[in-house]
Design an enzyme around this catalytic site. Sequence first.
Site, short mmCIF file in Angstrom:
data_model
loop_
_atom_site.label_atom_id
_atom_site.label_comp_id
_atom_site.label_asym_id
_atom_site.label_seq_id
_atom_site.Cartn_x
_atom_site.Cartn_y
_atom_site.Cartn_z
N ASN A 84 33.63 15.63 28.48
CA ASN A 84 33.60 16.70 27.47
C ASN A 84 32.21 16.95 26.90
O ASN A 84 31.99 17.91 26.18
CB ASN A 84 34.57 16.39 26.33
CG ASN A 84 34.22 15.12 25.58
OD1 ASN A 84 34.53 14.04 26.04
ND2 ASN A 84 33.56 15.25 24.43
N THR A 85 31.24 16.10 27.23
CA THR A 85 29.91 16.26 26.65
C THR A 85 28.85 15.69 27.59
O THR A 85 29.17 14.95 28.53
CB THR A 85 29.82 15.55 25.28
OG1 THR A 85 28.59 15.89 24.65
CG2 THR A 85 29.90 14.04 25.45
N GLY A 99 28.60 14.19 31.67
CA GLY A 99 29.95 14.43 32.19
C GLY A 99 30.33 15.89 32.16
O GLY A 99 30.95 16.39 33.10
N GLY A 105 34.82 10.89 30.83
CA GLY A 105 33.80 11.22 29.84
C GLY A 105 33.20 12.58 30.07
O GLY A 105 31.97 12.75 30.03
N TYR A 149 24.29 -4.20 27.70
CA TYR A 149 24.28 -2.91 28.41
C TYR A 149 23.76 -3.11 29.83
O TYR A 149 24.35 -2.60 30.80
CB TYR A 149 23.40 -1.91 27.65
CG TYR A 149 23.37 -0.55 28.30
CD1 TYR A 149 24.52 0.22 28.44
CD2 TYR A 149 22.17 -0.02 28.80
CE1 TYR A 149 24.49 1.47 29.04
CE2 TYR A 149 22.13 1.23 29.40
CZ TYR A 149 23.29 1.97 29.51
OH TYR A 149 23.26 3.21 30.12
N SER A 176 22.60 2.88 35.79
CA SER A 176 21.43 3.19 34.98
C SER A 176 20.26 2.36 35.47
O SER A 176 20.45 1.28 36.05
CB SER A 176 21.71 2.86 33.51
OG SER A 176 20.52 2.81 32.75
#
Length: 299
Positions: A23-24, A27, A21, A175, A150
Site C-alpha cells: 500500500n505504500t 510495495g 506490504g 535488521y 537489503s
Amino acid sequence: MTRWTTADIPDQTGRTAVVTGSNTGLGYEITAALAAAGAHVVLAVRDLDKGRAAAERIEAASPGAEVALQRLDLTSLESIRDAAGELRTRYDGIDLLVNNAGVSMTPKSTTADGFELQFGVNHLGHFALTNLLLDRILAAPESRVVTVSSSAHRYGRIRFEDLQSERSYRRAGAYGQSKLANLLFTYELQRRLAGTDTIAVAAHPGSSSSELIRNVPAPTRLFFRLLQAQDAAMGALPVLRAATDPGVIGGEYYGPGGFLEMRGFPKVVASSDRSHDVGAQRRLWEISEHLTAVESLVG
C-alpha cells in the site's frame, strides 16, 4: 541491457501476483507497475483501508487494472495462515509472490508469537507465507518467488545461539540478520525447487525513499536521507526486473547498478559470502520450519 525500466516489463496479462506490504513505498510502486502491465495483483496488507486507498490510486492511474485486497499481518502466524487459506481458495495458481513487506531498526519488541519483530516479520513471516502458498505457486507455469533483501545483509550475522535477540539486542544487528536471512532463504528455496519451473530470486532497492527508516534513530535517519539518491519508483526496479524479466535465472540477486549499489538501473549484483553458506541456509530453513510449524512441500 543497462537501462532496464518499467517499459521493459513483458505483458503480464493472465498472471496473478501477490505483493506483501503493497500500500505504500516500494510495495506500491511494484504493485502499480505490475497492474499497469496487465497482471491481476493482490495487495496483501495489514491495513485494509490503506490498501483500498492504494488500489484506488492504481485503478485511477491504470483504468481497467485488476487489483484485489487481502488482509495479511506478518506479525501473526494465525493471520498468515488465514491469508494463505483465503488466497488458496481464490486462486488455483499464483504466478508471482513478492515478499516485500518489512520493518527496519525497530525498538526491541516481539510478534504475536514471541519472535523478535524484525526477524519475525522480515524472515519468518515470509517463510511461512511462501511455504503455505507453495502448491499454488508450483501450479502456475514459470512462476517466481521474489524476496526483497537489503545491502544491510552485508553486516548481518545469523546468531543461531540467540536468533530472537533475547540475550542482547541491537536494532541494526537484528535488521542485518533478518536481511541476511532473506538471502539464505532464497538460495535454499531455489535449491529445493530444482526440477520444477518455479524459481526463487532476491533483490534490493538500494538507497531509496521508504517508510522503513521511520524507526531509525534521528542522526542515522538524517544520514540515510542524505544518501538517498533515488525515489521509490527507481528503488522498485530491481524487484520488478527480478519478477518479470524473462532472462532472470533462479538464485540471482538484483540491485541498482550505480555507485555502491545505492542508485541506478537494475542488474545482477553479488551478495556476501555469508549468504552463500550452504550449511547456514539448510540450518536456518530447518529452524524456520520448527518455529513456524510450517513444513515445506519441497525438500
